[in-house]
Design a protein around this motif. Structure first.
Motif, PDB file in Angstrom:
ATOM      1  N   SER A   1       0.821  -1.219   0.000  1.00 58.09           N
ATOM      2  CA  SER A   1       0.000   0.000   0.000  1.00 58.09           C
ATOM      3  C   SER A   1       0.851   1.264   0.000  1.00 58.09           C
TER       4      SER A   1
ATOM      5  N   ARG B   1      -1.888   3.676  -5.170  1.00 57.75           N
ATOM      6  CA  ARG B   1      -2.636   4.913  -5.329  1.00 57.75           C
ATOM      7  C   ARG B   1      -4.068   4.712  -4.834  1.00 57.75           C
ATOM      8  N   LYS B   2      -4.693   5.802  -4.449  1.00 56.36           N
ATOM      9  CA  LYS B   2      -6.076   5.743  -3.995  1.00 56.36           C
ATOM     10  C   LYS B   2      -7.051   6.359  -5.001  1.00 56.36           C
ATOM     11  N   ASP B   3      -6.532   7.059  -6.011  1.00 57.67           N
ATOM     12  CA  ASP B   3      -7.411   7.754  -6.959  1.00 57.67           C
ATOM     13  C   ASP B   3      -7.828   6.825  -8.102  1.00 57.67           C
ATOM     14  N   THR B   4      -8.344   5.649  -7.754  1.00 61.22           N
ATOM     15  CA  THR B   4      -8.628   4.633  -8.766  1.00 61.22           C
ATOM     16  C   THR B   4      -9.832   4.947  -9.641  1.00 61.22           C
TER      17      THR B   4
ATOM     18  N   GLY C   1     -10.696  -1.151  -0.004  1.00 59.56           N
ATOM     19  CA  GLY C   1      -9.459  -0.495  -0.408  1.00 59.56           C
ATOM     20  C   GLY C   1      -8.188  -1.291  -0.243  1.00 59.56           C
TER      21      GLY C   1
ATOM     22  N   THR D   1      -4.885  -3.238  -1.230  1.00 63.77           N
ATOM     23  CA  THR D   1      -4.015  -3.169  -2.400  1.00 63.77           C
ATOM     24  C   THR D   1      -4.266  -4.377  -3.287  1.00 63.77           C
TER      25      THR D   1
ATOM     26  N   GLN E   1      -8.356  -7.001  -5.351  1.00 58.16           N
ATOM     27  CA  GLN E   1      -9.327  -5.954  -5.685  1.00 58.16           C
ATOM     28  C   GLN E   1     -10.616  -6.644  -6.108  1.00 58.16           C
TER      29      GLN E   1
ATOM     30  N   GLN F   1     -12.776   0.689 -12.529  1.00 60.51           N
ATOM     31  CA  GLN F   1     -11.787   1.558 -11.916  1.00 60.51           C
ATOM     32  C   GLN F   1     -10.409   0.927 -12.068  1.00 60.51           C
TER      33      GLN F   1
ATOM     34  N   ARG G   1      -5.072  -0.332  -7.741  1.00 61.66           N
ATOM     35  CA  ARG G   1      -4.302   0.593  -6.911  1.00 61.66           C
ATOM     36  C   ARG G   1      -2.821   0.595  -7.270  1.00 61.66           C
TER      37      ARG G   1
END
Length: 250
Positions: A53, A57-60, A100, A102, A105, A197, A200
């Protein structure tokens, strides 16, 4: 420090540690609940995804990279080309819930039915059979004992397929979501229209086009899903010629 202050400090530390333990335990149990996947479904796997992590990234749900031309050297000469046969409409309804982690998903709401997942895998087998000179349907090199569409091992894979070791598509058995490698243009459209999306780790350990497609809920969703699958395989196999789309043959 007085004994009263010491007592307060110890009490506060105890509460904080207990709270952190509860949060970590719940997170660990949620991770284990996913069952088998690419990482070990145990404590070591949970710790490993926590370490990853730091580079995730978190802006998926934000289309990225922001300048497509910057990454065409790593995503190949066809990165900015659209391979969808039809323009994407906005996906009806809200996005499903995707925890969320990593890795793995997965979506935990609006999952696919057993019948839908059967249709999805049947289509992937049909697609592979129609293009068996270019692609193969073998066990995933990313997810473990899950069938996946891959570039034929006898072919020299392009650099943008190196992060996935030649793998283009796999469906997740628990929920019916799909990971695939899309052109940057198609990945951007998917995210903007709400059909999926990014991972990450995209733009890092994985290419920018490594995208999660939400599970089909209806036959209309399934038709869109098939178009996305063909778009991914056409992009990944562009340097070997086009692929035949077995629409209607499944």
């Amino acid at each position: 420090m007085s004994s009263t202050v010491t007592t307060y400090v110890v009490a506060a530390a105890t509460v904080a540690c207990t709270t952190l333990f509860i949060i970590a335990y719940r997170d660990y149990r949620a991770y284990i609940a996913f069952g088998p996947h690419g990482l070990p479904d145990n404590f070591s796997g949970w710790c490993k995804q926590l370490k990853m992590s730091r580079m995730a990234r978190k802006d998926t749900t934000v289309p990225a990279p922001y300048d497509l031309q910057v990454v065409t050297t790593t995503a190949g000469p066809n990165a900015t080309k659209c391979y969808l046969s039809n323009p994407l409409e906005v996906r009806p309804g809200p996005r499903p819930q995707v925890p969320g982690f990593t890795a793995p998903q997965r979506q935990v709401t609006a999952t696919a039915t057993a019948e839908m997942k059967h249709q999805m895998n049947t289509y992937l087998r049909s697609l592979t059979e129609a293009n068996k000179g270019i692609i193969q349907f073998e066990l995933s090199v990313l997810e473990g004992p899950v069938p996946a569409v891959q570039l034929k091992k006898c072919l020299d894979r392009p650099p943008y397929l190196n992060p996935t070791r030649g793998e283009m598509v796999h469906v997740h058995p628990p929920d019916g979501s799909t990971h695939l490698v899309l052109s940057l243009a198609d990945s951007k459209a998917v995210i903007e229209k709400g059909w999926g999306q990014r991972h990450r780790l995209s733009g890092g350990l994985l290419g920018w086009g490594y995208t999660l497609i939400y599970a089909p809920r209806t036959q209309a969703d399934f038709e869109t899903w098939k178009d996305l699958i063909c778009a991914a395989v056409n992009y990944c196999c562009a340097e070997f010629g086009g692929v035949e789309n077995p629409l209607g043959k499944e």
